[in-house]
Enzyme design. Structure first.
Site, PDB file in Angstrom:
ATOM      1  N   GLU A  53      49.657  60.070  98.313  1.00 25.52           N
ATOM      2  CA  GLU A  53      48.442  59.470  97.745  1.00 25.52           C
ATOM      3  C   GLU A  53      48.362  59.695  96.236  1.00 25.52           C
ATOM      4  O   GLU A  53      48.075  58.767  95.477  1.00 25.52           O
ATOM      5  CB  GLU A  53      47.192  60.042  98.421  1.00 25.52           C
ATOM      6  N   ASN A  57      48.730  56.821  93.347  1.00 26.54           N
ATOM      7  CA  ASN A  57      47.655  56.595  92.380  1.00 26.54           C
ATOM      8  C   ASN A  57      48.181  56.615  90.952  1.00 26.54           C
ATOM      9  O   ASN A  57      47.787  55.789  90.124  1.00 26.54           O
ATOM     10  CB  ASN A  57      46.547  57.639  92.540  1.00 26.54           C
ATOM     11  N   ARG A 112      44.412  47.722  98.338  1.00 26.80           N
ATOM     12  CA  ARG A 112      44.323  49.179  98.368  1.00 26.80           C
ATOM     13  C   ARG A 112      43.104  49.563  99.203  1.00 26.80           C
ATOM     14  O   ARG A 112      42.079  48.883  99.170  1.00 26.80           O
ATOM     15  CB  ARG A 112      44.197  49.760  96.954  1.00 26.80           C
TER      16      ARG A 112
END
Length: 153
Positions: A53, A57, A112
């Protein structure tokens, strides 16, 4: 420092191009480093998920998928606790409170989910995000690994 204390402390740093194909490399590398604590499968899965994650990002939001940027991960083991920092020198986050809201995404066109920060906060014991527009973002996360707890008490 005793031999036992020395063995209970270790660290690593990994820097790589902000390319989506490096996300799995980062996840596996951090998992291999953390495996010395003999985590449970659930703990290992949680740690791999938060690395994925955070790196995703950095790549998608920090650099807008511009692979000329770099992502750096530092991981430290102190006793039974893992501390990881994932950082970029990308765009930074204009409104951190908004970005941390579940289901919010600044890239809806990329489909997303907007759950990255929520997942990191729920899978780790501590999660701190520092970001400055035009400078970049740093995510510091901490987790105590339960399976070795008895060795360090």
């Amino acid at each position: 420092m005793s031999e036992e204390q020395a063995l209970a402390h270790n660290f690593m740093t990994l820097t790589f191009a902000a390319k989506s194909e490096n996300e799995s490399f980062a996840r596996v590398t951090v998992a291999a480093f953390i495996s010395q604590l003999d985590p449970t499968m659930d703990e290992l899965s949680d740690l791999k998920t938060v690395v994925s994650e955070a790196v995703t990002n950095c790549i998608i939001h920090g650099y807008d998928s511009d692979s000329t940027g770099t992502v750096t991960i530092t991981a430290e083991i102190e006793g039974d606790t893992v501390t990881m920092t994932v950082e970029d020198r990308g765009h930074g986050i204009e409104d951190l409170d908004l970005a941390k809201q579940p289901l919010y995404t600044s890239k809806p066109e990329l489909e997303r989910s907007g759950m990255g920060f929520t997942i990191m906060e729920n899978f780790m014991d501590e999660c701190e995000v520092v970001s400055e527009p035009g400078v970049g973002t740093s995510i510091r996360m901490k987790k105590r690994i339960e399976s070795k707890k008895a060795l360090y008490n």
